[in-house]
Design a protein around this motif. Structure first.
Motif, PDB file in Angstrom:
ATOM      1  N   ASP A  93      39.956  40.671  34.296  1.00 25.15           N
ATOM      2  CA  ASP A  93      39.479  41.036  32.958  1.00 25.15           C
ATOM      3  C   ASP A  93      39.143  39.793  32.134  1.00 25.15           C
ATOM      4  O   ASP A  93      38.143  39.766  31.403  1.00 25.15           O
ATOM      5  CB  ASP A  93      40.538  41.865  32.224  1.00 25.15           C
ATOM      6  N   GLU A  94      39.981  38.760  32.241  1.00 24.05           N
ATOM      7  CA  GLU A  94      39.722  37.520  31.499  1.00 24.05           C
ATOM      8  C   GLU A  94      38.422  36.860  31.970  1.00 24.05           C
ATOM      9  O   GLU A  94      37.643  36.361  31.151  1.00 24.05           O
ATOM     10  CB  GLU A  94      40.892  36.545  31.670  1.00 24.05           C
ATOM     11  N   LEU A  95      38.203  36.859  33.275  1.00 19.27           N
ATOM     12  CA  LEU A  95      36.966  36.276  33.797  1.00 19.27           C
ATOM     13  C   LEU A  95      35.762  37.062  33.322  1.00 19.27           C
ATOM     14  O   LEU A  95      34.741  36.477  32.931  1.00 19.27           O
ATOM     15  CB  LEU A  95      36.997  36.233  35.324  1.00 19.27           C
ATOM     16  N   GLU A  96      35.876  38.384  33.335  1.00 22.90           N
ATOM     17  CA  GLU A  96      34.752  39.224  32.907  1.00 22.90           C
ATOM     18  C   GLU A  96      34.363  38.918  31.462  1.00 22.90           C
ATOM     19  O   GLU A  96      33.183  38.931  31.102  1.00 22.90           O
ATOM     20  CB  GLU A  96      35.110  40.701  33.057  1.00 22.90           C
ATOM     21  N   GLY A  97      35.364  38.632  30.622  1.00 21.91           N
ATOM     22  CA  GLY A  97      35.085  38.332  29.224  1.00 21.91           C
ATOM     23  C   GLY A  97      34.624  36.903  28.985  1.00 21.91           C
ATOM     24  O   GLY A  97      34.171  36.576  27.884  1.00 21.91           O
ATOM     25  N   ALA A  98      34.737  36.042  30.018  1.00 21.78           N
ATOM     26  CA  ALA A  98      34.461  34.612  29.832  1.00 21.78           C
ATOM     27  C   ALA A  98      33.138  34.160  30.415  1.00 21.78           C
ATOM     28  O   ALA A  98      32.680  33.054  30.104  1.00 21.78           O
ATOM     29  CB  ALA A  98      35.594  33.784  30.445  1.00 21.78           C
ATOM     30  N   VAL A  99      32.507  34.976  31.279  1.00 25.81           N
ATOM     31  CA  VAL A  99      31.244  34.572  31.899  1.00 25.81           C
ATOM     32  C   VAL A  99      30.209  35.674  31.723  1.00 25.81           C
ATOM     33  O   VAL A  99      30.539  36.812  31.386  1.00 25.81           O
ATOM     34  CB  VAL A  99      31.423  34.261  33.408  1.00 25.81           C
ATOM     35  N   MET A 100      28.950  35.349  31.980  1.00 25.78           N
ATOM     36  CA  MET A 100      27.888  36.342  31.865  1.00 25.78           C
ATOM     37  C   MET A 100      28.009  37.373  32.989  1.00 25.78           C
ATOM     38  O   MET A 100      28.543  37.089  34.066  1.00 25.78           O
ATOM     39  CB  MET A 100      26.522  35.659  31.911  1.00 25.78           C
ATOM     40  N   GLU A 101      27.484  38.556  32.743  1.00 30.48           N
ATOM     41  CA  GLU A 101      27.629  39.674  33.676  1.00 30.48           C
ATOM     42  C   GLU A 101      27.089  39.354  35.063  1.00 30.48           C
ATOM     43  O   GLU A 101      27.714  39.685  36.075  1.00 30.48           O
ATOM     44  CB  GLU A 101      26.927  40.916  33.118  1.00 30.48           C
ATOM     45  N   GLN A 102      25.949  38.681  35.120  1.00 36.75           N
ATOM     46  CA  GLN A 102      25.327  38.380  36.416  1.00 36.75           C
ATOM     47  C   GLN A 102      26.243  37.521  37.282  1.00 36.75           C
ATOM     48  O   GLN A 102      26.421  37.788  38.468  1.00 36.75           O
ATOM     49  CB  GLN A 102      23.988  37.670  36.194  1.00 36.75           C
ATOM     50  N   ALA A 103      26.837  36.495  36.691  1.00 37.59           N
ATOM     51  CA  ALA A 103      27.742  35.620  37.435  1.00 37.59           C
ATOM     52  C   ALA A 103      29.019  36.364  37.806  1.00 37.59           C
ATOM     53  O   ALA A 103      29.548  36.211  38.917  1.00 37.59           O
ATOM     54  CB  ALA A 103      28.077  34.383  36.606  1.00 37.59           C
ATOM     55  N   PHE A 104      29.512  37.187  36.888  1.00 37.28           N
ATOM     56  CA  PHE A 104      30.734  37.946  37.158  1.00 37.28           C
ATOM     57  C   PHE A 104      30.547  38.859  38.359  1.00 37.28           C
ATOM     58  O   PHE A 104      31.430  38.944  39.235  1.00 37.28           O
ATOM     59  CB  PHE A 104      31.124  38.772  35.928  1.00 37.28           C
ATOM     60  N   GLU A 105      29.411  39.539  38.426  1.00 37.83           N
ATOM     61  CA  GLU A 105      29.163  40.446  39.544  1.00 37.83           C
ATOM     62  C   GLU A 105      29.055  39.681  40.866  1.00 37.83           C
ATOM     63  O   GLU A 105      29.496  40.175  41.909  1.00 37.83           O
ATOM     64  CB  GLU A 105      27.896  41.266  39.298  1.00 37.83           C
ATOM     65  N   LYS A 106      28.505  38.473  40.834  1.00 41.02           N
ATOM     66  CA  LYS A 106      28.449  37.659  42.051  1.00 41.02           C
ATOM     67  C   LYS A 106      29.848  37.313  42.535  1.00 41.02           C
ATOM     68  O   LYS A 106      30.134  37.348  43.733  1.00 41.02           O
ATOM     69  CB  LYS A 106      27.642  36.381  41.796  1.00 41.02           C
ATOM     70  N   VAL A 107      30.710  36.959  41.612  1.00 44.94           N
ATOM     71  CA  VAL A 107      32.097  36.631  41.973  1.00 44.94           C
ATOM     72  C   VAL A 107      32.798  37.860  42.545  1.00 44.94           C
ATOM     73  O   VAL A 107      33.508  37.772  43.558  1.00 44.94           O
ATOM     74  CB  VAL A 107      32.865  36.082  40.760  1.00 44.94           C
ATOM     75  N   MET A 108      32.590  39.013  41.921  1.00 46.68           N
ATOM     76  CA  MET A 108      33.218  40.237  42.420  1.00 46.68           C
ATOM     77  C   MET A 108      32.695  40.594  43.808  1.00 46.68           C
ATOM     78  O   MET A 108      33.444  41.077  44.660  1.00 46.68           O
ATOM     79  CB  MET A 108      32.966  41.397  41.448  1.00 46.68           C
ATOM     80  N   ASN A 109      31.426  40.341  44.059  1.00 43.14           N
ATOM     81  CA  ASN A 109      30.872  40.588  45.395  1.00 43.14           C
ATOM     82  C   ASN A 109      31.503  39.666  46.433  1.00 43.14           C
ATOM     83  O   ASN A 109      31.749  40.070  47.572  1.00 43.14           O
ATOM     84  CB  ASN A 109      29.353  40.399  45.385  1.00 43.14           C
TER      85      ASN A 109
END
Length: 328
Positions: free
Chosen positions: A297-313
């Motif tokens: 949750d902290e990461l999701e709030g700290a980076v842009m959505e596109q980068a967050f989704e790459k990390v989750m992938n």
């Protein structure tokens, strides 16, 4: 021929990043971070999710950052991965302690005579395991020998136990074996003991969740996944995008946990997180999963959505993972 990398000051490093499209709103803070964390460990290791890969926007495939990416976004991913390593290592150490305890107990229960772990006949009769068996016996024998007479010893607890009892049992020595060594030990003991230990894990899980059966081969596979994660977590390597070079067979574990086929076998971070559920106490796993949810949750709030989704992938954390009810 590749050009040799030359030294660049922190100011020069920041200028290079800006030229590549990375916004650095607070240069003083960025310099402090670079002086503590090292450019290579921070930027080179964590820039990937923030780089522009769209050929329409980056036709020459230069190292360019996605528009709007800030230095703080890369640093947020770095901190996320660092905390992920610490969190994973803590739980993997619990699993390591658990399997060491079970192996030492069941082996000593079956072979009660002193130094039974030094006798080759008490291990698997399969000749394919004899070389590794002999290495394990040698390791255990050397642990005892090195603590009998030397004034300076590596593990004072072994020396103290020997001085008091004149022998050192397996349940003491097991604490000083690495996860790799205890994994090999589990491989070379006889099949009856291997299955008994697998049942111990299954019985604990069944008491806290629902009835399951685990085979020794599944514990083998869990150890294959756990071993590199334990090492990477301990040695500060990039963890979030790590996965096994070769898949492992975990089909039955996927069925037991009602997970899609192939979801555990790739050995991603998500695989390791889910496998820990099989080998940790429920209360510990619930605390672990909630802390992991907080990190995400902290990461999701700290980076842009596109980068967050790459990390989750890369981690293969599903959207359901972010709902704590799905993890327990």
């Amino acid at each position: 021929m590749r050009m040799m990398k030359v030294f660049a000051s922190h100011d020069e490093q920041i200028k290079i990043l800006q030229e590549r499209g990375l916004s650095v709103p607070d240069k003083a803070a960025a310099k402090r971070i670079l002086s503590r964390e090292n450019y290579y460990a921070l930027i080179d290791a964590y820039k990937e999710p923030f780089l522009q890969k769209d050929e329409r926007l980056n036709p020459y495939r230069l190292e360019r950052y996605i528009e709007g990416t800030e230095f703080g976004h890369v640093y947020a991913l770095y901190r996320f991965d660092r905390e992920l390593r610490m969190l994973m290592l803590n739980e993997l150490l619990k699993f390591e302690k658990n399997i060491k305890s079970k192996i030492a107990y069941r082996f000593s229960e079956k072979f009660k005579e002193a130094d039974s772990f030094l006798k080759p006949d008490n291990y698997s009769s399969d000749s394919r395991h004899h070389h590794e068996r002999d290495r394990i016996i040698s390791t255990l024998a050397n642990l005892i020998k090195s603590h009998k007479k030397r004034d300076r010893v590596r593990y004072p607890a072994i020396r103290e136990f020997f001085d008091k009892h004149r022998n050192v049992p397996l349940w003491v020595l097991a604490n000083f074996l690495s996860l790799g060594q205890i994994t090999n030990f589990y491989t070379v003991i006889d099949e009856e003991l291997r299955e008994r230990i697998a049942r111990d894990f299954a019985e604990e899980y069944s008491e806290e969740y629902s009835p399951i059966r685990l085979k020794a081969s599944e514990i083998d596979a869990i150890l294959v996944v756990a071993f590199p994660y334990r090492n990477k977590s301990a040695h500060e390597e990039v963890l979030y995008r790590f996965r096994l070079a070769h898949p492992v067979e975990l089909g039955r574990a996927e069925e037991l946990m009602a997970m899609p086929k192939g979801s555990l076998s790739k050995g991603t971070v998500s695989s390791m997180v889910n496998l820990l559920k099989l080998v940790l106490a429920r209360e510990e796993y619930e605390v672990f999963s909630k802390e992991l949810e907080r990190l995400v949750d902290e990461l999701e709030g700290a980076v842009m959505e596109q980068a967050f989704e790459k990390v989750m992938n890369d981690t293969e954390f599903s959207h359901e993972f972010r709902n704590p009810k799905k993890m327990t």
